[in-house]
Write a protein that holds these residues in place. Structure first.
Motif, short mmCIF file in Angstrom:
data_model
loop_
_atom_site.label_atom_id
_atom_site.label_comp_id
_atom_site.label_asym_id
_atom_site.label_seq_id
_atom_site.Cartn_x
_atom_site.Cartn_y
_atom_site.Cartn_z
N MET A 1 0.84 -1.20 0.00
CA MET A 1 0.00 0.00 0.00
C MET A 1 0.87 1.25 0.00
N SER A 2 0.44 2.26 -0.75
CA SER A 2 1.14 3.54 -0.74
C SER A 2 0.75 4.31 0.51
N GLU A 3 1.39 5.46 0.72
CA GLU A 3 1.11 6.22 1.93
C GLU A 3 -0.31 6.77 1.92
N GLU A 4 -0.93 6.89 0.70
CA GLU A 4 -2.33 7.32 0.63
C GLU A 4 -3.28 6.15 0.85
N GLY A 5 -2.75 4.93 0.94
CA GLY A 5 -3.58 3.76 1.17
C GLY A 5 -3.96 3.00 -0.08
N TYR A 6 -3.56 3.49 -1.27
CA TYR A 6 -3.87 2.79 -2.50
C TYR A 6 -2.84 1.69 -2.76
N ARG A 7 -3.13 0.87 -3.77
CA ARG A 7 -2.17 -0.15 -4.19
C ARG A 7 -0.84 0.51 -4.57
N GLN A 8 0.24 -0.19 -4.35
CA GLN A 8 1.56 0.34 -4.68
C GLN A 8 1.87 0.05 -6.14
N ARG A 9 2.10 1.08 -6.91
CA ARG A 9 2.42 0.93 -8.32
C ARG A 9 3.88 0.58 -8.50
N GLU A 10 4.17 -0.26 -9.49
CA GLU A 10 5.55 -0.62 -9.76
C GLU A 10 6.28 0.56 -10.40
N ASN A 11 7.59 0.59 -10.30
CA ASN A 11 8.37 1.63 -10.95
C ASN A 11 8.39 1.40 -12.46
N GLY A 12 8.56 2.47 -13.20
CA GLY A 12 8.78 2.32 -14.62
C GLY A 12 7.67 2.76 -15.53
N ILE A 13 6.47 3.05 -15.00
CA ILE A 13 5.37 3.38 -15.91
C ILE A 13 5.60 4.71 -16.60
N PHE A 14 6.29 5.67 -15.94
CA PHE A 14 6.61 6.93 -16.61
C PHE A 14 7.52 6.67 -17.81
N THR A 15 8.49 5.78 -17.63
CA THR A 15 9.42 5.45 -18.70
C THR A 15 8.72 4.73 -19.84
N ARG A 16 7.86 3.76 -19.50
CA ARG A 16 7.14 3.02 -20.54
C ARG A 16 6.20 3.91 -21.32
N ALA A 17 5.57 4.87 -20.63
CA ALA A 17 4.67 5.79 -21.31
C ALA A 17 5.40 6.64 -22.34
N ILE A 18 6.66 6.96 -22.07
CA ILE A 18 7.44 7.81 -22.97
C ILE A 18 8.09 7.00 -24.09
N HIS A 19 8.65 5.84 -23.76
CA HIS A 19 9.45 5.10 -24.73
C HIS A 19 8.79 3.84 -25.28
N GLY A 20 7.68 3.42 -24.68
CA GLY A 20 7.08 2.15 -25.06
C GLY A 20 6.58 2.10 -26.49
#
Length: 396
Positions: A1-20
Motif C-alpha cells: 500500500m502507498s502512503e495514501e492507502g492505494y495499491r503500490q504501483r511498480e516503478n517504470g510506468i513513466f518510462t514506458r509511457a514515454i518510450h514504449g
C-alpha cells in the motif's frame, strides 16, 4: 500500500509511457518519434510471400506502434485500436453468436447501454442488467448461454465500484465466459483490470488516454493470444480502424499520461472536498473521498483515482441550468478526460436514452451534475464554482 492507502504501483510506468512501443530504425535519420504512415497499401515480395504490412486496414505501422505502447503501459501482451470506444465495444461483442447471453452492469455509459439494449438484440443476443457491486447478482444471472460479462468501474455517472477480482472468480467458474472491464474512467495508470482477473480491458481512448479533446478512438488490451487473434481478425474484417494521423496524435498524448493523471487526481480530490462543504450541494460522489461508500475497495484495487466526480445540487432542473450557465471557464460538454474542466447533466446528455424509471432507479436525476476535473489551477476551478454558487444564491 502507498502512503495514501492505494495499491503500490511498480516503478517504470513513466518510462514506458514515454518510450514504449517504438525504437528508431531508420538508418539514415534515426527519428525518436514514429512516422505517420498514410499509405493504404504496401509492396509485397512475391505471390504467397507477404511482408508484415500489406493493407492498412489489416495492419498499419503507425497503429502498430500505438498498440505496442498501449500494451506496455498496461503490462499486457496485446492491444488493439479501433475508431472509437463504441467501435471497440462492437468488435468485442462480435465474437459472440446469435443466442448468446450477456450480463452487464445496470449503470453503464449511455452509448454502451444502447448497444446492449437496442442493437445487439436484433442479432439474437440478449443482455441481463444487474447491480455488479454484489458478485452474487452476476452469479444468479448466469445461464448456460452466458458468454460475456461487461462491467464499468467506476460507473458513469454515479461512480459505483465493482470488485473486479471477486467478479472474475464468479465469472470464470463457468468455462468460456469472458469478463470485460471498461476502464475508461481510471486508465491503466490507476487501475489494471487484467491483473485482477479480467480477460479484456477496454477503453474509450478519446477520454483520458488522449486527454486533449481532439481525437476519437478506442482500444482493448488482453493477455490471451486466442482473444487477441479473434479480435484482430474482427478489427480488419469489420474495418473499425482509426486513421494513422489519430494514432500518431494519441501516441504522443500517452507520453504525458502519468503526469496528467496525477494532476487530475490532485485537483479532483481538492474540488470534491470543497463541494462537500457547500450548503447548496446535497451530496458529493468521488471515489477518492473517505465518504464514498466503497472507498476501501477503491484503495484495495486501484493505484489512485481520476478526476471524475458527481454531485447533486439542491433544487430542481431550474437550479441546475442556472448554475451551469453561470460557470465561466468551465465548459458544458458531453465528453470527459480533457485538459480543461467540464460539466454535464447526464439525464439530458450522456444518459438521455434511458427511461425516466431507469434514471430514477440509478439516481440520475435532473439535479445531478458530473464533473471532469481538469488540469487548470485548482484555485481557478474552485473560484469558478464559487461564483456560480453565489449567482445561484442571489438569483432566488
Amino acid at each position: 500500500m502507498s502512503e495514501e492507502g492505494y495499491r503500490q504501483r511498480e516503478n517504470g510506468i513513466f518510462t514506458r509511457a514515454i518510450h514504449g512501443g517504438f525504437e528508431p530504425q531508420d538508418e539514415f535519420t534515426w527519428p525518436i518519434m514514429p512516422s505517420i504512415v498514410v499509405s493504404a497499401v504496401f509492396e509485397q515480395e512475391t505471390p504467397g510471400r507477404d511482408r508484415e504490412f500489406r493493407y492498412s486496414r489489416i495492419r498499419n505501422p503507425t497503429r502498430t506502434v500505438l498498440e505496442k505502447s498501449l500494451a506496455e503501459i498496461e503490462n499486457a501482451k496485446y492491444a488493439l485500436c479501433f475508431s472509437s470506444g463504441l467501435g471497440a465495444a462492437t468488435t468485442i461483442i462480435s465474437v459472440l453468436s446469435s443466442g448468446d447471453h450477456i450480463i452487464a452492469g445496470e449503470e453503464l455509459y449511455g452509448g454502451t447501454y444502447r448497444l446492449f439494449k437496442e442493437i445487439f438484440p436484433r442479432m439474437g443476443m440478449q443482455t441481463t442488467f444487474v447491480d455488479t457491486r454484489d458478485p452474487k447478482n452476476i452469479e444468479n444471472a448466469m445461464t448456460e448461454k452466458t458468454k460475456l460479462v461487461w462491467i464499468e468501474t467506476p460507473t458513469n455517472p454515479i461512480l459505483r465500484i465493482t470488485d473486479i477480482k471477486s467478479v472474475s472468480e464468479v465469472v470464470h467458474k463457468q468455462e468460456g465466459v469472458l469478463l470485460v472491464v471498461d476502464n475508461t474512467f481510471q486508465t491503466p495508470y490507476f487501475q489494471r483490470p487484467l491483473e485482477l482477473g479480467a480477460d479484456i480491458s477496454m477503453y474509450s481512448l478519446t477520454k483520458y488516454m488522449n486527454g486533449h479533446n481532439d481525437c476519437i478512438m478506442g482500444s482493448i488490451s488482453t493477455n490471451q493470444e486466442s482473444i487477441y487473434e479473434k479480435l484482430h481478425f474482427l478489427q480488419h474484417a469489420l474495418g473499425i480502424i482509426p486513421s494513422p494521423h489519430d494514432c500518431h496524435q494519441l501516441y504522443r498524448s500517452l507520453k504525458t499520461l502519468p503526469l496528467r493523471m496525477e494532476q487530475h487526481m490532485k485537483n479532483g480530490l481538492a474540488l470534491a472536498k470543497y463541494l462537500e462543504k457547500q450548503p447548496q450541494v446535497e451530496k458529493v460522489i468521488y471515489a477518492g473521498l473517505t465518504s464514498h461508500p466503497q472507498h476501501d475497495l477503491v484503495k484495495k484495487q486501484c493505484y489512485g483515482t481520476s478526476g471524475m466526480l458527481s454531485f447533486y445540487i439542491k433544487g430542481d432542473f431550474n437550479e441546475t441550468k442556472k448554475f451551469i450557465k453561470a460557470l465561466k471557464i468551465i465548459k458544458y460538454t458531453g465528453s470527459l478526460g480533457g485538459a480543461g474542466t467540464t460539466v454535464v447533466v447526464p439525464s439530458y446528455m450522456s444518459h438521455v436514452m434511458l427511461s425516466n424509471e431507469e434514471k430514477i432507479k440509478l439516481g440520475i436525476t435532473d439535479n445531478l451534475i458530473r464533473v471532469s476535473v481538469g488540469l487548470e489551477s485548482i484555485d481557478d476551478i474552485i473560484a469558478d464554482f464559487d461564483q456560480a454558487f453565489k449567482y445561484l444564491l442571489n438569483s432566488k
